[in-house]
Scaffold this motif. Structure first.
Motif, mmCIF file in Angstrom:
data_model
loop_
_atom_site.group_PDB
_atom_site.id
_atom_site.type_symbol
_atom_site.label_atom_id
_atom_site.label_comp_id
_atom_site.label_asym_id
_atom_site.label_seq_id
_atom_site.Cartn_x
_atom_site.Cartn_y
_atom_site.Cartn_z
ATOM 1 N N CYS A 42 14.042 8.588 -2.066
ATOM 2 C CA CYS A 42 13.049 7.855 -2.446
ATOM 3 C C CYS A 42 12.927 6.385 -1.664
ATOM 4 O O CYS A 42 13.968 5.805 -1.559
ATOM 5 C CB CYS A 42 13.222 7.374 -4.147
ATOM 6 N N VAL A 43 11.778 6.346 -1.063
ATOM 7 C CA VAL A 43 11.681 4.904 -0.138
ATOM 8 C C VAL A 43 10.893 4.013 -1.195
ATOM 9 O O VAL A 43 9.746 4.271 -1.551
ATOM 10 C CB VAL A 43 10.956 5.432 1.039
ATOM 11 N N ILE A 182 9.212 8.388 10.293
ATOM 12 C CA ILE A 182 9.671 9.517 9.565
ATOM 13 C C ILE A 182 8.964 10.776 10.367
ATOM 14 O O ILE A 182 7.895 10.813 10.838
ATOM 15 C CB ILE A 182 8.761 9.459 8.291
ATOM 16 N N PRO A 197 11.180 16.684 5.576
ATOM 17 C CA PRO A 197 11.137 15.338 6.244
ATOM 18 C C PRO A 197 12.388 14.552 6.750
ATOM 19 O O PRO A 197 13.390 14.959 5.806
ATOM 20 C CB PRO A 197 10.391 14.455 5.163
ATOM 21 N N VAL A 199 13.951 10.931 7.496
ATOM 22 C CA VAL A 199 13.605 9.229 7.636
ATOM 23 C C VAL A 199 14.665 9.006 8.556
ATOM 24 O O VAL A 199 15.712 8.844 8.115
ATOM 25 C CB VAL A 199 13.657 8.800 6.150
ATOM 26 N N LEU A 212 10.755 14.242 -0.433
ATOM 27 C CA LEU A 212 10.641 12.475 0.053
ATOM 28 C C LEU A 212 9.476 12.046 -0.924
ATOM 29 O O LEU A 212 8.669 12.626 -1.119
ATOM 30 C CB LEU A 212 10.386 12.776 1.394
ATOM 31 N N GLY A 214 7.390 8.794 -2.064
ATOM 32 C CA GLY A 214 7.107 7.405 -1.564
ATOM 33 C C GLY A 214 6.708 6.517 -2.846
ATOM 34 O O GLY A 214 5.674 6.915 -3.713
ATOM 35 N N ASP A 216 6.572 3.413 -1.915
ATOM 36 C CA ASP A 216 6.702 2.144 -1.029
ATOM 37 C C ASP A 216 5.535 1.452 -0.932
ATOM 38 O O ASP A 216 5.156 0.974 0.237
ATOM 39 C CB ASP A 216 7.391 2.715 0.467
ATOM 40 N N SER A 220 2.005 2.570 2.495
ATOM 41 C CA SER A 220 2.928 3.506 2.208
ATOM 42 C C SER A 220 3.309 4.358 3.588
ATOM 43 O O SER A 220 2.505 5.049 3.880
ATOM 44 C CB SER A 220 2.971 4.514 0.991
ATOM 45 N N VAL A 222 5.299 6.645 3.733
ATOM 46 C CA VAL A 222 5.700 7.989 3.274
ATOM 47 C C VAL A 222 4.162 8.739 3.426
ATOM 48 O O VAL A 222 4.022 9.726 3.717
ATOM 49 C CB VAL A 222 6.108 8.066 1.981
ATOM 50 N N ARG A 223 3.082 8.172 2.743
ATOM 51 C CA ARG A 223 1.991 8.522 2.620
ATOM 52 C C ARG A 223 1.138 8.554 4.200
ATOM 53 O O ARG A 223 0.568 9.832 4.194
ATOM 54 C CB ARG A 223 0.855 7.526 1.844
ATOM 55 N N VAL A 374 6.612 16.169 -0.426
ATOM 56 C CA VAL A 374 6.333 14.760 -0.312
ATOM 57 C C VAL A 374 5.702 14.640 -1.724
ATOM 58 O O VAL A 374 4.841 15.380 -2.197
ATOM 59 C CB VAL A 374 5.289 14.312 0.609
#
Length: 487
Positions: A42-43, A182, A197, A199, A212, A214, A216, A220, A222-223, A374
């Motif tokens: 988790c970011v 990422i 993924p 990181v 993963l 997101g 964040d 984001s 991650v997005r 994701v």
């Protein structure tokens, strides 16, 4: 807590030679490998991300998963809430009973400081132009007074969640760690990570994730990695927050546990109760007005806040043209303005030093909440206008749904990171959040109109809802859930 804390567990990974999930005990020496491998990474260490990790560790179904948290900030600064009883953070949120019950279910509620949480049982909302009003309280005969929401500092929530995570153990925490990039993994002797993924942190460490997440924020990474677009618009408004001191001993008597919100043409202004004689202010207004309010002396600022709940929009607009002297202007104008003291909040008499701040208001909604390996939760998936106080609760709803989805995948021996496994989360939460985003957006636009037929129509609608108990009860249940009071 700084740096990485590696903890071992028996976790589910995919065998390279077949598609089945296998259990494997990873040795401590594995930490020297190029990539640390986790079931869930988790970011983002805000309320949504921390709730997710606490829930995964608290669930018997997912407690054996290998999980990690990446957070750019130093979590030791939020691990302990050290403010004195007479001071409150200016970033507060209203937790619905549904959210509070979930926090209680995962064991985090008991770790929060209860004396810094204020529940309220009624909310007064009115049109600043016409005066039409709706009173959100539970109808007579519906049983004991129910809680609409719990006001708490975000720091109190994150501190409680971190304490619960520490109590549960089993989370690898990488704080003070920024995401450098990422990408996708590589094929190794043991596993094929080419679709996983990975990181890469600024510290040089790398974490591979079966899933993963997101959490964040609106920008984001991650997005962006998943190639998911986020669409919406800026409101051209700023949300101004502050911690207020109110007259007397606090929220007692006729003002007991009531939240107030007035819709002004420039945006809604709300005063929400905190423990004792404190309140949190959330004022949506123009960037120019927000800049002026932040420059005012405490005396003039307090006068303008009191005017926002009592004077006409025209009078308030004039006070916003003054660079100073609002206190004297308010004292003169309030003498010529009839005010029902039972329909407005208690008078603000002070503002906590350093608590006045503002931020731009936006609406954003990701095209989807999932990609291959994701998932997005909280502000990474959606950003909402604060007028209904639903932003944090939306994130908590995301967590509940995603945890259930992961539990279903684990209990049925499925790969928890595939889009097929994650689809139920996306289907459930996207539709629910889309409705809330739309309602809040329409409310903002409807109440931004100062004149014309729409003003009369919105007043009639507000009065009709207030007069129809079943309809009003329905709206309250949608907003607050049907939970009982948490002690």
């Amino acid at each position: 807590m700084a740096g990485a804390r590696r903890l071992l567990s028996t976790s589910c990974f995919t065998c390279k030679s077949c598609s089945r999930a296998v259990h494997r005990q990873w040795k401590r020496s594995y930490s020297t490998s190029k990539d640390d491998i986790y079931d869930v990474v988790c970011v983002g260490g805000g309320p949504a991300g921390l709730s997710l990790l606490a829930a995964l560790r608290a669930s018997p179904v997912t407690s054996r998963l290998r999980v990690a948290l990446i957070e750019a900030q130093d979590l030791s600064k939020t691990a302990t809430l050290s403010l004195p009883p007479t001071q409150f953070s200016n970033r507060c949120s209203s937790l619905t009973p549904t959210s509070a019950h979930y926090l209680n279910a995962i064991g985090a509620w008991s770790h929060m400081k209860r004396d810094r949480i204020q529940d309220f049982h009624e909310m007064q909302v009115w049109d600043g132009v016409t005066g039409a009003r709706i009173e959100f309280d539970w109808p007579a005969g519906s049983g004991p007074s129910k809680t609409i929401a719990y006001m708490t500092e975000n720091l109190n929530l994150t501190s409680g969640l971190l304490s619960r995570i520490n109590e549960l153990g089993g989370v690898s925490i990488f704080d003070n760690s920024k995401v450098d990039k990422i990408g996708l993994g590589e094929e190794t002797e043991d596993m094929d990570l080419r679709e996983w993924p990975v990181v890469h942190l600024s510290s040089g460490q790398s974490l591979a994730a079966r899933l993963l997440v997101g959490a964040d924020g609106a920008n984001s990474p991650v997005r962006s990695f998943a190639g998911i677009e986020s669409r919406g618009w800026d409101y051209g408004r700023h949300g101004l927050v502050a911690t207020l001191q109110i007259e007397g001993e606090g929220w007692g008597g006729q003002f007991s546990k009531i939240a107030y919100q007035r819709f002004l043409p420039t945006g809604p202004v709300a005063m929400l109760p905190l423990p004792g004689n404190h309140a949190t202010l959330v004022w949506s207004t123009t960037p120019e007005n927000a800049a002026l309010l932040k420059r005012l002396s405490p005396k003039d600022f307090i006068a303008t806040v009191n005017a926002a709940f009592r004077l006409s929009p025209v009078d308030l607009g004039y006070m916003h043209t003054q660079t100073e002297g609002q206190a004297e202007e308010y004292d003169w104008r309030i003498q010529h303005t009839p005010v029902d003291s039972e329909s407005v909040p208690q008078t603000a008499v002070g503002v906590q030093e350093g608590s006045i701040a503002s931020f731009p208001l936006k609406l954003r909604h990701a095209d989807t909440y999932i990609g291959e390996r994701v998932a997005l939760i909280g502000d990474a998936a959606h950003t909402i206008h604060p007028l209904a106080g639903q932003g944090l609760n939306q994130g908590q709803g995301d967590v509940q749904s995603l945890v259930k989805t992961i539990e279903d995948a684990v209990s049925h021996g499925q790969d928890l990171g595939t889009q097929l496994s994650l689809d139920s989360y996306n289907s459930e939460r996207y539709a629910a959040n889309h409705v809330i985003l739309g309602v809040c957006d329409k409310l903002h636009k409807i109440y931004s109109v100062e004149s014309g037929p729409l003003v009369g129509l919105r007043s009639i609608g507000l009065q009709a809802v207030n007069a129809l108990s079943p309809l009003k009860k329905f709206f309250m249940e949608q907003a607050s859930g049907s939970g009982t009071k948490i002690v």
